[in-house]
Design a protein around this motif. Sequence first.
Motif, PDB file in Angstrom:
ATOM      1  N   TYR A   1      99.698 -64.414  -7.808  1.00 56.04           N
ATOM      2  CA  TYR A   1     100.388 -63.595  -8.807  1.00 56.04           C
ATOM      3  C   TYR A   1     101.586 -62.903  -8.182  1.00 56.04           C
ATOM      4  CZ  TYR A   1      97.328 -59.985  -6.741  1.00 56.04           C
ATOM      5  OH  TYR A   1      96.650 -59.175  -5.878  1.00 56.04           O
TER       6      TYR A   1
ATOM      7  N   VAL B   1      95.394 -70.895  -9.534  1.00 50.35           N
ATOM      8  CA  VAL B   1      95.269 -70.091 -10.748  1.00 50.35           C
ATOM      9  C   VAL B   1      96.442 -69.116 -10.778  1.00 50.35           C
ATOM     10  CG1 VAL B   1      93.845 -68.463 -12.032  1.00 50.35           C
ATOM     11  CG2 VAL B   1      92.761 -70.291 -10.708  1.00 50.35           C
TER      12      VAL B   1
ATOM     13  N   ILE C   1      95.532 -65.544 -17.141  1.00 50.52           N
ATOM     14  CA  ILE C   1      95.449 -66.622 -16.139  1.00 50.52           C
ATOM     15  C   ILE C   1      95.781 -67.966 -16.789  1.00 50.52           C
ATOM     16  CG2 ILE C   1      93.787 -65.472 -14.639  1.00 50.52           C
ATOM     17  CD1 ILE C   1      91.696 -67.491 -15.803  1.00 50.52           C
TER      18      ILE C   1
ATOM     19  N   GLY D   1      98.301 -65.955 -12.114  1.00 50.22           N
ATOM     20  CA  GLY D   1      97.882 -64.717 -12.760  1.00 50.22           C
ATOM     21  C   GLY D   1      99.080 -63.838 -13.058  1.00 50.22           C
TER      22      GLY D   1
ATOM     23  N   LEU E   1      87.304 -63.971 -13.356  1.00 51.19           N
ATOM     24  CA  LEU E   1      87.615 -65.311 -12.838  1.00 51.19           C
ATOM     25  C   LEU E   1      86.388 -66.223 -12.845  1.00 51.19           C
ATOM     26  CD1 LEU E   1      89.904 -64.233  -9.859  1.00 51.19           C
ATOM     27  CD2 LEU E   1      90.639 -65.416 -11.948  1.00 51.19           C
TER      28      LEU E   1
ATOM     29  N   LEU F   1      93.649 -67.274  -6.774  1.00 55.20           N
ATOM     30  CA  LEU F   1      94.619 -66.582  -7.635  1.00 55.20           C
ATOM     31  C   LEU F   1      95.945 -66.332  -6.913  1.00 55.20           C
ATOM     32  CD1 LEU F   1      94.775 -65.026 -10.417  1.00 55.20           C
ATOM     33  CD2 LEU F   1      94.009 -63.005  -9.141  1.00 55.20           C
TER      34      LEU F   1
END
Length: 268
Positions: free
Chosen positions: A79, A115, A264, A117, A67, A77
Amino acid sequence: MKGQMRRISRNDITYFYFPGWEEKNRVGHGFSSRCGGVSADKFASLNLGYKGGDNPAAILENRRRFLNLWGKKEPDLVYGEQVHGTNIQMVGEKKVSGGVLPATDGLITAERGVVLGAFSADCILAYLWDPYTHTIGLVHAGWRGTLEGIVFLAVTAMQNYFAARPAGMQALLAPSIGPCCYKVGRDVIGLAAASSWRNEAIFYPSARDGHAIFDLRASNRNILIAAGLVPGNIMVSTLCTCCHSHYFYSYRRAGRITGSHMGILFLY
Ligand SMILES: [Zn+2]
Protein backbone atom coordinates in the motif's frame (compact mmCIF):
# COMPACT_ATOMS: atom_id res chain seq x y z
CA MET A 1 -22.43 -1.88 -15.15
CA LYS A 2 -25.65 -2.71 -13.36
CA GLY A 3 -26.12 -3.07 -9.62
CA GLN A 4 -24.79 -1.71 -6.39
CA MET A 5 -22.04 -2.73 -4.01
CA ARG A 6 -23.43 -5.30 -1.62
CA ARG A 7 -22.83 -5.73 2.10
CA ILE A 8 -21.82 -9.10 3.48
CA SER A 9 -20.76 -10.43 6.90
CA ARG A 10 -18.30 -13.30 7.21
CA ASN A 11 -16.58 -14.35 10.48
CA ASP A 12 -18.29 -11.32 12.13
CA ILE A 13 -16.56 -8.92 9.72
CA THR A 14 -18.78 -6.74 7.54
CA TYR A 15 -17.53 -5.52 4.18
CA PHE A 16 -18.74 -4.36 0.79
CA TYR A 17 -18.14 -5.88 -2.64
CA PHE A 18 -19.46 -5.69 -6.16
CA PRO A 19 -21.22 -8.91 -7.22
CA GLY A 20 -20.50 -8.26 -10.91
CA TRP A 21 -16.75 -8.68 -10.27
CA GLU A 22 -17.16 -11.56 -7.85
CA GLU A 23 -19.09 -13.62 -10.41
CA LYS A 24 -16.26 -13.38 -12.91
CA ASN A 25 -13.98 -14.91 -10.27
CA ARG A 26 -10.77 -13.40 -11.68
CA VAL A 27 -10.10 -10.57 -9.23
CA GLY A 28 -10.56 -10.53 -5.47
CA HIS A 29 -11.75 -7.30 -3.89
CA GLY A 30 -13.46 -5.81 -0.87
CA PHE A 31 -14.04 -2.57 1.00
CA SER A 32 -14.15 -2.86 4.78
CA SER A 33 -16.82 -1.43 7.06
CA ARG A 34 -15.98 -0.40 10.63
CA CYS A 35 -17.70 -3.53 12.03
CA GLY A 36 -15.99 -6.64 13.39
CA GLY A 37 -12.65 -5.52 14.85
CA VAL A 38 -10.99 -4.95 18.23
CA SER A 39 -10.24 -1.19 18.22
CA ALA A 40 -11.95 0.98 20.83
CA ASP A 41 -13.51 4.43 21.20
CA LYS A 42 -13.22 6.65 18.12
CA PHE A 43 -11.52 3.79 16.26
CA ALA A 44 -14.22 1.20 17.01
CA SER A 45 -13.90 -1.30 15.80
CA LEU A 46 -12.34 -2.49 12.51
CA ASN A 47 -9.77 0.27 12.05
CA LEU A 48 -7.25 -0.80 9.42
CA GLY A 49 -5.06 2.32 9.11
CA TYR A 50 -2.28 3.78 11.27
CA LYS A 51 -2.79 7.49 10.59
CA GLY A 52 -5.36 8.27 13.30
CA GLY A 53 -3.15 7.17 16.21
CA ASP A 54 -4.91 3.94 17.18
CA ASN A 55 -3.12 1.14 19.06
CA PRO A 56 -0.87 -0.62 16.49
CA ALA A 57 -1.53 -4.06 18.00
CA ALA A 58 -5.27 -3.58 17.46
CA ILE A 59 -4.71 -2.50 13.85
CA LEU A 60 -2.58 -5.56 13.15
CA GLU A 61 -5.25 -7.84 14.59
CA ASN A 62 -7.94 -6.07 12.54
CA ARG A 63 -5.88 -6.44 9.37
CA ARG A 64 -5.28 -10.11 10.15
CA ARG A 65 -9.04 -10.67 10.47
CA PHE A 66 -9.94 -8.73 7.33
CA LEU A 67 -7.25 -10.21 5.06
CA ASN A 68 -7.96 -13.70 6.37
CA LEU A 69 -11.41 -13.57 4.72
CA TRP A 70 -9.54 -14.07 1.43
CA GLY A 71 -6.82 -16.29 2.90
CA LYS A 72 -4.34 -13.38 2.72
CA LYS A 73 -1.79 -12.09 5.24
CA GLU A 74 -0.09 -8.78 6.07
CA PRO A 75 3.10 -9.67 4.09
CA ASP A 76 0.94 -10.09 0.94
CA LEU A 77 -0.21 -6.47 1.28
CA VAL A 78 1.34 -3.51 -0.58
CA TYR A 79 0.00 0.00 0.00
CA GLY A 80 0.98 3.60 -0.46
CA GLU A 81 1.78 6.14 2.22
CA GLN A 82 -1.08 8.30 0.80
CA VAL A 83 -0.07 11.94 0.85
CA HIS A 84 -2.86 13.33 -1.38
CA GLY A 85 -0.39 13.37 -4.24
CA THR A 86 -0.52 11.86 -7.72
CA ASN A 87 2.34 9.37 -7.61
CA ILE A 88 1.38 5.99 -9.11
CA GLN A 89 3.70 3.04 -8.45
CA MET A 90 3.97 -0.15 -10.43
CA VAL A 91 4.24 -3.11 -8.06
CA GLY A 92 6.38 -5.87 -9.49
CA GLU A 93 7.83 -9.13 -8.25
CA LYS A 94 10.44 -7.52 -6.04
CA LYS A 95 7.71 -5.86 -3.97
CA VAL A 96 5.67 -8.98 -3.36
CA SER A 97 7.16 -9.15 0.14
CA GLY A 98 4.76 -6.37 1.07
CA GLY A 99 4.95 -3.06 2.82
CA VAL A 100 4.32 0.63 2.45
CA LEU A 101 5.56 2.69 -0.51
CA PRO A 102 6.48 6.29 0.39
CA ALA A 103 4.55 9.24 -1.08
CA THR A 104 2.27 7.04 -3.17
CA ASP A 105 -1.49 7.32 -3.74
CA GLY A 106 -1.98 4.85 -6.56
CA LEU A 107 -0.74 1.31 -7.22
CA ILE A 108 -0.90 -0.85 -10.31
CA THR A 109 0.18 -4.44 -10.82
CA ALA A 110 0.09 -7.43 -13.14
CA GLU A 111 1.38 -9.81 -10.45
CA ARG A 112 -0.77 -12.54 -9.01
CA GLY A 113 -0.33 -12.83 -5.25
CA VAL A 114 0.15 -9.12 -4.61
CA VAL A 115 -2.70 -7.63 -2.58
CA LEU A 116 -3.04 -3.93 -3.36
CA GLY A 117 -4.38 -1.97 -0.38
CA ALA A 118 -5.60 1.59 0.09
CA PHE A 119 -7.16 3.46 3.00
CA SER A 120 -9.94 6.00 3.31
CA ALA A 121 -12.41 7.64 5.68
CA ASP A 122 -14.46 9.75 3.18
CA CYS A 123 -12.05 9.86 0.21
CA ILE A 124 -12.70 7.90 -2.98
CA LEU A 125 -11.01 4.55 -3.50
CA ALA A 126 -11.09 3.70 -7.21
CA TYR A 127 -10.61 0.06 -8.22
CA LEU A 128 -9.47 -0.50 -11.81
CA TRP A 129 -9.37 -3.77 -13.71
CA ASP A 130 -8.44 -4.43 -17.31
CA PRO A 131 -9.85 -7.88 -18.15
CA TYR A 132 -7.98 -7.92 -21.49
CA THR A 133 -4.47 -7.73 -20.00
CA HIS A 134 -5.67 -8.95 -16.59
CA THR A 135 -4.04 -6.08 -14.71
CA ILE A 136 -5.32 -3.95 -11.85
CA GLY A 137 -4.96 -0.59 -10.14
CA LEU A 138 -6.11 0.86 -6.83
CA VAL A 139 -6.21 4.61 -6.27
CA HIS A 140 -6.86 6.93 -3.33
CA ALA A 141 -8.45 10.23 -4.38
CA GLY A 142 -9.47 13.01 -2.02
CA TRP A 143 -10.34 16.47 -3.30
CA ARG A 144 -6.77 17.28 -4.23
CA GLY A 145 -6.06 13.97 -5.98
CA THR A 146 -9.37 14.23 -7.80
CA LEU A 147 -8.62 17.73 -9.09
CA GLU A 148 -5.14 16.62 -10.11
CA GLY A 149 -6.64 13.74 -12.08
CA ILE A 150 -5.05 10.82 -10.24
CA VAL A 151 -7.54 8.30 -11.68
CA PHE A 152 -6.64 9.46 -15.20
CA LEU A 153 -2.94 9.04 -14.37
CA ALA A 154 -3.57 5.52 -13.08
CA VAL A 155 -5.39 4.50 -16.26
CA THR A 156 -2.55 6.02 -18.31
CA ALA A 157 0.04 4.13 -16.24
CA MET A 158 -1.82 0.85 -16.87
CA GLN A 159 -1.76 1.65 -20.60
CA ASN A 160 1.96 2.48 -20.53
CA TYR A 161 3.15 -0.45 -18.41
CA PHE A 162 0.72 -3.19 -19.44
CA ALA A 163 -0.86 -2.03 -22.73
CA ALA A 164 -4.21 -2.01 -20.94
CA ARG A 165 -7.19 -0.88 -23.02
CA PRO A 166 -9.33 1.78 -21.31
CA ALA A 167 -12.35 1.04 -23.50
CA GLY A 168 -12.54 -2.44 -21.98
CA MET A 169 -11.52 -1.50 -18.44
CA GLN A 170 -13.86 -1.74 -15.49
CA ALA A 171 -13.92 0.59 -12.48
CA LEU A 172 -15.50 0.63 -9.05
CA LEU A 173 -15.75 3.70 -6.84
CA ALA A 174 -16.16 2.52 -3.23
CA PRO A 175 -18.37 4.19 -0.58
CA SER A 176 -17.16 7.75 0.01
CA ILE A 177 -18.45 11.10 1.23
CA GLY A 178 -21.47 12.03 -0.89
CA PRO A 179 -22.58 15.42 -2.19
CA CYS A 180 -25.13 15.31 0.67
CA CYS A 181 -22.27 16.03 3.11
CA TYR A 182 -19.34 17.50 1.19
CA LYS A 183 -19.37 21.27 1.45
CA VAL A 184 -16.00 22.77 0.54
CA GLY A 185 -14.41 26.21 0.82
CA ARG A 186 -12.29 28.57 -1.24
CA ASP A 187 -9.15 26.38 -1.19
CA VAL A 188 -10.93 23.60 -3.09
CA ILE A 189 -12.93 25.93 -5.35
CA GLY A 190 -9.73 27.83 -6.19
CA LEU A 191 -7.77 24.70 -7.08
CA ALA A 192 -10.70 23.47 -9.19
CA ALA A 193 -10.80 26.70 -11.19
CA ALA A 194 -7.10 26.33 -12.03
CA SER A 195 -7.29 22.57 -12.67
CA SER A 196 -7.02 20.90 -16.08
CA TRP A 197 -10.00 18.88 -14.87
CA ARG A 198 -12.28 21.87 -14.24
CA ASN A 199 -14.74 20.66 -16.91
CA GLU A 200 -14.97 17.22 -15.34
CA ALA A 201 -15.19 18.44 -11.72
CA ILE A 202 -18.78 18.72 -10.53
CA PHE A 203 -19.79 21.39 -8.02
CA TYR A 204 -23.25 22.45 -6.84
CA PRO A 205 -24.18 25.78 -5.26
CA SER A 206 -24.12 26.10 -1.47
CA ALA A 207 -26.21 28.50 0.60
CA ARG A 208 -23.08 29.36 2.58
CA ASP A 209 -21.08 32.23 1.16
CA GLY A 210 -17.75 31.24 -0.39
CA HIS A 211 -18.65 27.55 -0.32
CA ALA A 212 -19.82 24.91 -2.77
CA ILE A 213 -20.85 21.27 -2.71
CA PHE A 214 -18.20 19.05 -4.33
CA ASP A 215 -19.35 15.79 -5.92
CA LEU A 216 -16.22 13.62 -5.67
CA ARG A 217 -17.94 10.61 -7.22
CA ALA A 218 -19.35 12.31 -10.31
CA SER A 219 -16.03 14.12 -10.80
CA ASN A 220 -13.94 10.94 -10.70
CA ARG A 221 -16.46 9.16 -12.92
CA ASN A 222 -16.14 11.99 -15.48
CA ILE A 223 -12.35 11.81 -15.32
CA LEU A 224 -12.43 8.04 -15.90
CA ILE A 225 -14.64 8.63 -18.95
CA ALA A 226 -12.12 11.24 -20.16
CA ALA A 227 -9.45 8.53 -19.75
CA GLY A 228 -11.38 6.33 -22.17
CA LEU A 229 -13.55 4.17 -19.93
CA VAL A 230 -17.09 3.41 -21.05
CA PRO A 231 -19.76 4.84 -18.68
CA GLY A 232 -21.44 1.44 -18.44
CA ASN A 233 -18.21 -0.06 -17.07
CA ILE A 234 -17.99 2.34 -14.10
CA MET A 235 -19.79 1.29 -10.93
CA VAL A 236 -20.26 4.08 -8.40
CA SER A 237 -21.35 3.29 -4.84
CA THR A 238 -23.94 5.80 -3.63
CA LEU A 239 -23.32 4.98 0.05
CA CYS A 240 -22.17 8.08 1.95
CA THR A 241 -19.50 7.46 4.60
CA CYS A 242 -20.50 10.63 6.47
CA CYS A 243 -24.25 9.77 6.62
CA HIS A 244 -23.90 6.13 7.72
CA SER A 245 -22.04 6.16 11.03
CA HIS A 246 -22.91 2.55 11.89
CA TYR A 247 -20.91 1.17 8.95
CA PHE A 248 -18.37 3.86 8.13
CA TYR A 249 -15.64 6.04 9.54
CA SER A 250 -15.85 9.63 8.38
CA TYR A 251 -13.04 12.12 8.74
CA ARG A 252 -15.50 14.97 8.33
CA ARG A 253 -18.15 13.67 10.73
CA ALA A 254 -15.60 12.69 13.40
CA GLY A 255 -13.68 15.96 13.29
CA ARG A 256 -10.46 14.33 12.07
CA ILE A 257 -9.61 11.67 14.67
CA THR A 258 -11.10 8.47 13.35
CA GLY A 259 -10.26 5.06 11.90
CA SER A 260 -9.73 4.04 8.27
CA HIS A 261 -11.37 1.60 5.94
CA MET A 262 -9.23 -0.53 3.72
CA GLY A 263 -9.93 -1.45 0.15
CA ILE A 264 -8.11 -4.46 -1.28
CA LEU A 265 -7.74 -5.68 -4.83
CA PHE A 266 -5.77 -8.66 -6.16
CA LEU A 267 -5.53 -10.99 -9.13
CA TYR A 268 -6.44 -14.66 -8.95
ZN1 LIG B 1 -23.95 12.12 3.30
